[in-house]
Scaffold this active site. Structure first.
Site, PDB file in Angstrom:
ATOM      1  N   CYS A  36       0.869  -1.174   0.000  1.00 19.58           N
ATOM      2  CA  CYS A  36       0.000   0.000   0.000  1.00 19.58           C
ATOM      3  C   CYS A  36       0.908   1.227   0.000  1.00 19.58           C
ATOM      4  O   CYS A  36       1.973   1.191  -0.624  1.00 19.58           O
ATOM      5  CB  CYS A  36      -0.974  -0.032   1.181  1.00 19.58           C
ATOM      6  SG  CYS A  36      -0.201  -0.217   2.795  1.00 19.58           S
ATOM      7  N   THR A  37       0.538   2.294   0.652  1.00 19.99           N
ATOM      8  CA  THR A  37       1.372   3.496   0.630  1.00 19.99           C
ATOM      9  C   THR A  37       2.537   3.408   1.612  1.00 19.99           C
ATOM     10  O   THR A  37       3.694   3.568   1.239  1.00 19.99           O
ATOM     11  CB  THR A  37       0.523   4.740   0.924  1.00 19.99           C
ATOM     12  OG1 THR A  37      -0.382   4.950  -0.175  1.00 19.99           O
ATOM     13  CG2 THR A  37       1.390   5.990   1.062  1.00 19.99           C
TER      14      THR A  37
END
Length: 305
Positions: free
Chosen positions: A197-198
């Site tokens: 994800c981020t």
């Protein structure tokens, strides 16, 4: 490589061992339901063998939360005393590597990358991937993860905000469908794979916790692995906190630190939500995420050695 008949016999014995050790069992399920699986390694999966040789996942300076789901050293201990197999599943934050780190990723011979970010996050910070790697976007959040962060003013509010998000990850229908899709793709796709994800800590952290739970790793160990984000990403977290402190003051920056790193209460909130709403972890896999028995067996065979 693909399992030949000998490998299938080993796989069948592994499934029997998993079942006898109290692992996932459903009426009508048997090792024979598992199709041959392509795995990104060589070596024996004979039960009772000594611990596998340690395979140290590379540290990537430009993708600082990149690591092997199996853990460091020889891999975490799972069902029946088997080790979690290294070099199969990797986890990461946004994949924006330097030239040197991209070359390192190339050397891992990845077959697929699963991006758990929203469209807005992807547009703001697109990946740079090794050539030939299949790229898949999987939606695991119903809304923008930044939410109402601007309204958070105290550490108590920060903790409560993230804990609520983790509970939603377990109960929200979009999240359940997304994580079910991710696990199915990981099971069905041959070769080494990576999901991210981020920041590589929340959505990625839950996905990793699911895989380790399927492998039979203890929750204590899963929690220890989850908290490694604070070690792997320490430098980048400190740098962001320093920038926030310069702009808004140290007190506010320390509140925001709780959003940048991880806390044991976050993952515990997800596990509590699971325990409160499902009879067991296996029930969550089937009834919550929609996985079938074959998919779960495939994952176990990929995960354990």
């Amino acid at each position: 490589m693909s399992y030949r008949p000998t490998g299938l016999r080993r796989a069948a014995r592994t499934c029997v061992a998993l079942a006898s050790a109290g692992s996932f069992v459903l009426a009508g399920a048997s090792a024979a339901t598992a199709a041959p699986i392509d795995l990104p390694f060589s070596g024996s999966s004979e039960l009772g063998s000594s611990a596998p040789a340690a395979v140290v996942a590379p540290r990537l300076a430009s993708v600082d939360n990149f690591r092997d789901v199996a853990g460091r050293e020889a891999g975490y201990i799972g069902t029946g005393g088997l080790h979690v197999r290294q070099g199969v599943f990797y986890r990461a934050n946004a994949i924006t590597p330097s030239a040197e780190d991209l070359a390192t990723l190339e050397s891992l011979h990845l077959t697929a990358v699963y991006d758990l970010r929203t469209e807005a996050e992807i547009a703001a910070n697109p990946n740079t991937l090794p050539s030939g790697v299949r790229y898949e976007k999987i939606q695991v959040l119903a809304a923008d993860p930044s939410g109402d962060v601007a309204s958070i003013a105290t550490k108590e509010q920060a903790l409560a905000y993230v804990q609520s998000g983790y509970r939603s990850t377990v109960s929200d229908s979009v999240s359940r469908a997304g994580f079910g899709e991710l696990l199915t793709q990981l099971a069905d796709t041959p070769g080494a794979q990576i999901f991210h994800c981020t920041a590589g800590k929340d959505r990625t952290g839950w996905a990793s916790a699911l895989l380790l739970s399927i492998a039979g790793v203890s929750r204590e160990t899963i929690m220890e692995d989850y908290l490694l984000t604070n070690e792997y990403s320490a430098a980048s977290i400190d740098a962001k906190v320093a920038r926030i402190a310069a702009a808004k003051g140290q007190e506010y920056a320390e509140v925001y630190r709780l959003l940048l790193g991880v806390d044991a209460s976050y993952l515990q909130a997800a596990f509590d939500e699971l325990d409160n709403n499902y009879e067991s972890f296996d029930s969550y896999l089937v009834d919550g995420l929609g996985l079938d028995v074959e998919t779960i067996i495939k994952l176990k065979l990929k995960l354990l050695v």
